[in-house]
Write an enzyme that holds these catalytic residues in place. Structure first.
Site, mmCIF file in Angstrom:
data_model
loop_
_atom_site.group_PDB
_atom_site.id
_atom_site.type_symbol
_atom_site.label_atom_id
_atom_site.label_comp_id
_atom_site.label_asym_id
_atom_site.label_seq_id
_atom_site.Cartn_x
_atom_site.Cartn_y
_atom_site.Cartn_z
ATOM 1 N NE ARG A 50 30.483 60.245 38.137
ATOM 2 C CZ ARG A 50 31.432 59.566 38.793
ATOM 3 N NH1 ARG A 50 31.500 58.257 38.716
ATOM 4 N NH2 ARG A 50 32.310 60.209 39.509
ATOM 5 C CE LYS A 102 29.839 58.740 45.062
ATOM 6 N NZ LYS A 102 30.412 58.231 43.895
ATOM 7 N NE ARG A 116 40.271 60.448 45.670
ATOM 8 C CZ ARG A 116 39.034 60.453 45.206
ATOM 9 N NH1 ARG A 116 38.043 59.954 45.934
ATOM 10 N NH2 ARG A 116 38.780 60.989 44.032
ATOM 11 N NE ARG A 134 40.657 59.096 40.701
ATOM 12 C CZ ARG A 134 39.353 59.112 40.915
ATOM 13 N NH1 ARG A 134 38.821 58.305 41.810
ATOM 14 N NH2 ARG A 134 38.560 59.930 40.239
ATOM 15 N NE ARG A 165 36.887 63.828 39.668
ATOM 16 C CZ ARG A 165 37.705 63.443 40.657
ATOM 17 N NH1 ARG A 165 38.906 63.984 40.773
ATOM 18 N NH2 ARG A 165 37.323 62.540 41.502
#
Ligand code: AMP
Length: 219
Positions: A91, A16, A133, A166, A177
């Site tokens: 969310r 996204k 990532r 992160r 998550r």
């Protein structure tokens, strides 16, 4: 003029962020990314940031009042008048109701078109994506060591900034998550489908393949 309001649904690391950043440039709408707004509050050590950090570090949702306030502030800015790309909000069902309220308040006497775009993806590949990532500490460009590595290790191709990982992109926090997503966010797919505003795209494949599918559903 019709205001274009686009929100995006999909599990963590479904792509996204990459696609909505591209889409915002393409449509010339602001890219409102809740996760980045919250990380910015943390960086500036604001009261909201200090509170949000407790939840983000555990892979849980930040309380709805806090996040709704930040989003309302951001969507009230002049650059959102023609439209916005909202990434990471809502969310939960409660947040979806908050967004309806915010839009109702901001859009009095304005014609608007609201769409929820769902990134449908095989979730088994996503934990590996998360741990690989990296993002640029300067411009925010997103990389992946497995399929979109920077030319020079640790350095952003675009601006030369340092790439960082992160804190919540670890295997443990990622699992939490995903659990949060399944419990709180996944029900929004049906919620928006019932309202007739949902568009789904197949989010498996390369960045270019997903981009072309995304353009197909943006009228
Ligand atoms: P993201 O950058 O979208 O992966 O978001 C990172 C983290 O920020 C999430 O795991 C949540 O802890 C928090 N967060 C982001 N968006 C929201 C939201 N709409 N509501 C509550 N918490 C959020």
């Amino acid at each position: 003029m019709i205001k274009t309001e686009l929100i995006f649904l999909g599990p963590p690391a479904c792509g996204k962020g990459t696609q909505t950043t591209k889409l915002a440039e393409y449509l010339r709408f602001p890219h409102v990314d809740t996760g980045s707004l919250l990380r910015n509050e943390i960086k500036n050590a604001t009261e909201a940031g200090i509170e949000a950090k407790k939840f983000i570090d555990k892979g849980q949702l930040v309380p709805v009042e806090l996040v709704s306030k930040i989003i309302k502030n951001r969507l009230s800015k002049d650059d959102c008048k023609a439209g916005y790309i909202l990434d990471g909000f809502p969310r939960s069902l409660e947040q979806a109701e908050q967004l309806t309220k915010i839009n109702d308040e901001l859009d009095k006497n304005i014609d608007s078109k609201f769409r929820a775009i769902y990134f449908d993806i095989d979730t088994s590949v996503l934990v590996e994506r998360i741990v690989n990532r990296r993002s640029c500490s300067k411009c925010g460009e997103i990389y992946n060591l497995a399929f979109k590595a920077p030319e020079k290790e640790g350095i952003c191709d675009k601006c030369g900034g340092i790439l960082t990982q992160r804190k919540d992109d670890t295997r443990e926090v990622a699992q939490s998550r995903f659990d949060t997503y399944d419990r709180e966010t996944a029900p929004l797919v049906d919620y928006y489908k019932k309202q007739g505003v949902l568009k789904s795209i197949d989010a498996n494949g390369t960045i270019e393949e997903v981009w072309s599918r995304l353009l197909d559903v943006i009228e």
